[in-house]
Write a protein that holds these residues in place. Sequence first.
Motif, PDB file in Angstrom:
ATOM      1  N   ARG A  24       0.785  -0.993  -0.044  1.00 38.72           N
ATOM      2  CA  ARG A  24      -0.020  -0.007   0.061  1.00 38.72           C
ATOM      3  C   ARG A  24       0.647   1.174   0.017  1.00 38.72           C
ATOM      4  N   GLY A  25       2.023   1.452   0.907  1.00 37.50           N
ATOM      5  CA  GLY A  25       2.647   2.471   0.919  1.00 37.50           C
ATOM      6  C   GLY A  25       3.578   2.541  -0.352  1.00 37.50           C
ATOM      7  N   VAL A  26       4.091   1.549  -0.801  1.00 39.27           N
ATOM      8  CA  VAL A  26       4.660   1.699  -2.204  1.00 39.27           C
ATOM      9  C   VAL A  26       4.004   2.067  -3.234  1.00 39.27           C
ATOM     10  N   ILE A  27       2.708   1.836  -3.339  1.00 39.83           N
ATOM     11  CA  ILE A  27       1.694   2.376  -4.613  1.00 39.83           C
ATOM     12  C   ILE A  27       1.479   3.752  -4.364  1.00 39.83           C
ATOM     13  N   LEU A  28       1.100   4.240  -2.884  1.00 45.66           N
ATOM     14  CA  LEU A  28       0.852   5.409  -2.610  1.00 45.66           C
ATOM     15  C   LEU A  28       2.158   6.428  -3.070  1.00 45.66           C
ATOM     16  N   GLY A  29       3.076   5.893  -2.728  1.00 43.49           N
ATOM     17  CA  GLY A  29       4.559   6.499  -3.005  1.00 43.49           C
ATOM     18  C   GLY A  29       4.683   6.779  -4.529  1.00 43.49           C
ATOM     19  N   LEU A  30       4.324   5.831  -5.133  1.00 44.06           N
ATOM     20  CA  LEU A  30       4.526   6.025  -6.762  1.00 44.06           C
ATOM     21  C   LEU A  30       3.334   6.920  -7.339  1.00 44.06           C
ATOM     22  N   ALA A  31       2.081   6.894  -6.372  1.00 46.28           N
ATOM     23  CA  ALA A  31       0.931   8.038  -6.990  1.00 46.28           C
ATOM     24  C   ALA A  31       1.568   9.362  -6.625  1.00 46.28           C
ATOM     25  N   GLU A  32       2.318   9.477  -5.368  1.00 45.74           N
ATOM     26  CA  GLU A  32       2.970  10.847  -5.317  1.00 45.74           C
ATOM     27  C   GLU A  32       3.865  11.282  -5.918  1.00 45.74           C
ATOM     28  N   ARG A  33       4.666  10.480  -6.494  1.00 44.63           N
ATOM     29  CA  ARG A  33       5.831  10.885  -7.477  1.00 44.63           C
ATOM     30  C   ARG A  33       5.144  11.117  -8.860  1.00 44.63           C
ATOM     31  N   PHE A  34       4.123  10.574  -9.420  1.00 43.34           N
ATOM     32  CA  PHE A  34       3.752  10.640 -10.629  1.00 43.34           C
ATOM     33  C   PHE A  34       2.178  11.135 -10.526  1.00 43.34           C
ATOM     34  N   PRO A  35       1.952  12.288 -10.363  1.00 39.73           N
ATOM     35  CA  PRO A  35       0.677  12.814 -10.480  1.00 39.73           C
ATOM     36  C   PRO A  35      -0.442  12.197 -11.408  1.00 39.73           C
ATOM     37  N   ASP A  36       0.096  12.230 -12.401  1.00 43.96           N
ATOM     38  CA  ASP A  36      -0.756  11.874 -13.703  1.00 43.96           C
ATOM     39  C   ASP A  36      -0.861  10.491 -13.569  1.00 43.96           C
ATOM     40  N   LEU A  37      -0.389   9.444 -13.112  1.00 43.45           N
ATOM     41  CA  LEU A  37      -0.971   8.347 -12.795  1.00 43.45           C
ATOM     42  C   LEU A  37      -1.673   8.074 -11.607  1.00 43.45           C
ATOM     43  N   ALA A  38      -1.762   9.026 -10.725  1.00 40.05           N
ATOM     44  CA  ALA A  38      -2.476   8.941  -9.447  1.00 40.05           C
ATOM     45  C   ALA A  38      -3.700   8.326  -9.322  1.00 40.05           C
ATOM     46  N   PRO A  39      -4.581   8.744 -10.409  1.00 40.11           N
ATOM     47  CA  PRO A  39      -5.826   7.988 -10.244  1.00 40.11           C
ATOM     48  C   PRO A  39      -5.936   6.660 -10.538  1.00 40.11           C
ATOM     49  N   GLN A  40      -5.205   6.191 -11.244  1.00 43.17           N
ATOM     50  CA  GLN A  40      -4.991   4.614 -11.604  1.00 43.17           C
ATOM     51  C   GLN A  40      -4.440   4.060 -10.403  1.00 43.17           C
ATOM     52  N   VAL A  53      -5.270   0.913  -5.107  1.00 40.10           N
ATOM     53  CA  VAL A  53      -4.984   0.807  -3.500  1.00 40.10           C
ATOM     54  C   VAL A  53      -6.104   0.390  -2.969  1.00 40.10           C
ATOM     55  N   GLU A  54      -7.591   0.867  -3.418  1.00 38.68           N
ATOM     56  CA  GLU A  54      -8.805   0.507  -3.007  1.00 38.68           C
ATOM     57  C   GLU A  54      -9.019  -1.103  -3.218  1.00 38.68           C
ATOM     58  N   ARG A  55      -8.372  -1.607  -4.001  1.00 33.81           N
ATOM     59  CA  ARG A  55      -8.745  -3.120  -4.335  1.00 33.81           C
ATOM     60  C   ARG A  55      -7.608  -3.934  -3.386  1.00 33.81           C
ATOM     61  N   LEU A  56      -6.499  -3.365  -2.690  1.00 34.60           N
ATOM     62  CA  LEU A  56      -5.768  -4.118  -1.797  1.00 34.60           C
ATOM     63  C   LEU A  56      -6.565  -5.124  -0.621  1.00 34.60           C
ATOM     64  N   GLU A  57      -5.939  -6.169  -0.414  1.00 38.90           N
ATOM     65  CA  GLU A  57      -6.377  -7.203   0.452  1.00 38.90           C
ATOM     66  C   GLU A  57      -5.255  -7.718   1.072  1.00 38.90           C
ATOM     67  N   ASP A  58      -5.262  -7.507   2.563  1.00 36.48           N
ATOM     68  CA  ASP A  58      -4.194  -7.998   3.307  1.00 36.48           C
ATOM     69  C   ASP A  58      -4.341  -9.368   3.826  1.00 36.48           C
ATOM     70  N   LEU A  59      -3.346 -10.188   3.594  1.00 34.35           N
ATOM     71  CA  LEU A  59      -3.635 -11.613   4.061  1.00 34.35           C
ATOM     72  C   LEU A  59      -3.232 -11.676   5.326  1.00 34.35           C
ATOM     73  N   HIS A  60      -2.239 -10.870   5.955  1.00 39.27           N
ATOM     74  CA  HIS A  60      -1.697 -11.139   7.185  1.00 39.27           C
ATOM     75  C   HIS A  60      -2.872 -11.080   8.373  1.00 39.27           C
ATOM     76  N   PRO A  61      -3.658 -10.275   8.391  1.00 38.66           N
ATOM     77  CA  PRO A  61      -4.655 -10.411   9.572  1.00 38.66           C
ATOM     78  C   PRO A  61      -5.658 -11.563   9.492  1.00 38.66           C
ATOM     79  N   PRO A  62      -6.045 -11.912   8.285  1.00 39.58           N
ATOM     80  CA  PRO A  62      -6.754 -13.580   8.525  1.00 39.58           C
ATOM     81  C   PRO A  62      -5.830 -14.478   8.753  1.00 39.58           C
ATOM     82  N   THR A  63      -4.539 -14.475   8.323  1.00 35.41           N
ATOM     83  CA  THR A  63      -3.697 -15.347   8.715  1.00 35.41           C
ATOM     84  C   THR A  63      -3.377 -15.666  10.389  1.00 35.41           C
ATOM     85  N   LYS A  64      -3.110 -14.487  10.933  1.00 35.88           N
ATOM     86  CA  LYS A  64      -3.053 -14.152  12.092  1.00 35.88           C
ATOM     87  C   LYS A  64      -4.194 -14.655  13.216  1.00 35.88           C
ATOM     88  N   ASN A  65      -5.456 -14.212  12.515  1.00 38.36           N
ATOM     89  CA  ASN A  65      -6.535 -14.731  13.166  1.00 38.36           C
ATOM     90  C   ASN A  65      -7.002 -16.213  13.310  1.00 38.36           C
TER      91      ASN A  65
END
Length: 251
Positions: free
Chosen positions: A135-151, A156-168
């Motif tokens: 998530r942080g890496v993609i947001l960093g790319l969006a900040e660096r390239f404003p013309d690509l930010a919407p895409q 980022v809106e589609r990201l799903e973290d596997l860590h919480p369910p694995t821990k649960n």
Amino acid sequence: GKKSLAELVSEGYRDIRDVPAERISGARQRIHRVTLSGEPELLPGAREFVESLAYPRYYLDFETIGPAVPIWPGTRPYETLAIQWSCHIEEGPGQMRHEEFLDLSGDAPMRALAEAMIDALGAEGPILMYTSYERGVILGLAERFPDLAPQLEALVERLEDLHPPTKNYFYHPKMLGSWSIKAVMPNIEGGLDYKDLEGIKEGMGASNGYLEAIHPDTSPERKAELDEQLRKYCWVDTEAMVRLVRYLASA
């Protein structure tokens, strides 16, 4: 917690298995229970989580560098810069393909990396990661390239973290209290062990390997060797998530 640990140590305890169950609180009760039994625990909620994931499923992992001395114009000391990604793409049950990005020319790779990723990840389907680093890496790319930010922000809106369910839902006594992907993988059926990799076996090794590969003094033979190791290491990171999801679905 440090305070409760200090109390137990001061009372003479040296092994978690000797500590009475009533002295263990919260989430640590599960660690204590599984450690005492010696048997791994995989709860039914794991399968329900996997079944909630739509297709296509994208398993994404980045490799990054953060050099103290910037090597490309417009970058800052210690800035996290994406230099590689791997993505396993599961179009449907059993329908798997792989895409990746790695440029060892020595030119700044960030924009080409972002554009290739946008093309590879399409417009729908969960993008699976392990912890929130991607998530942080993609947001960093969006900040660096404003013309690509919407895409990029749409990804980022589609990201799903596997860590919480694995821990649960999963714990193995050999994980020793850690749910890092490298602690989880050797302890699941069909898992991977990063120790089996040749050369690059962890993230810092990947960063150092990339910097060595793009250095002008690196021989073509060594560069080709590092290219293979970098691709294999990043591939293993996303293959690990594929195998983890399969395991969770077996609950």
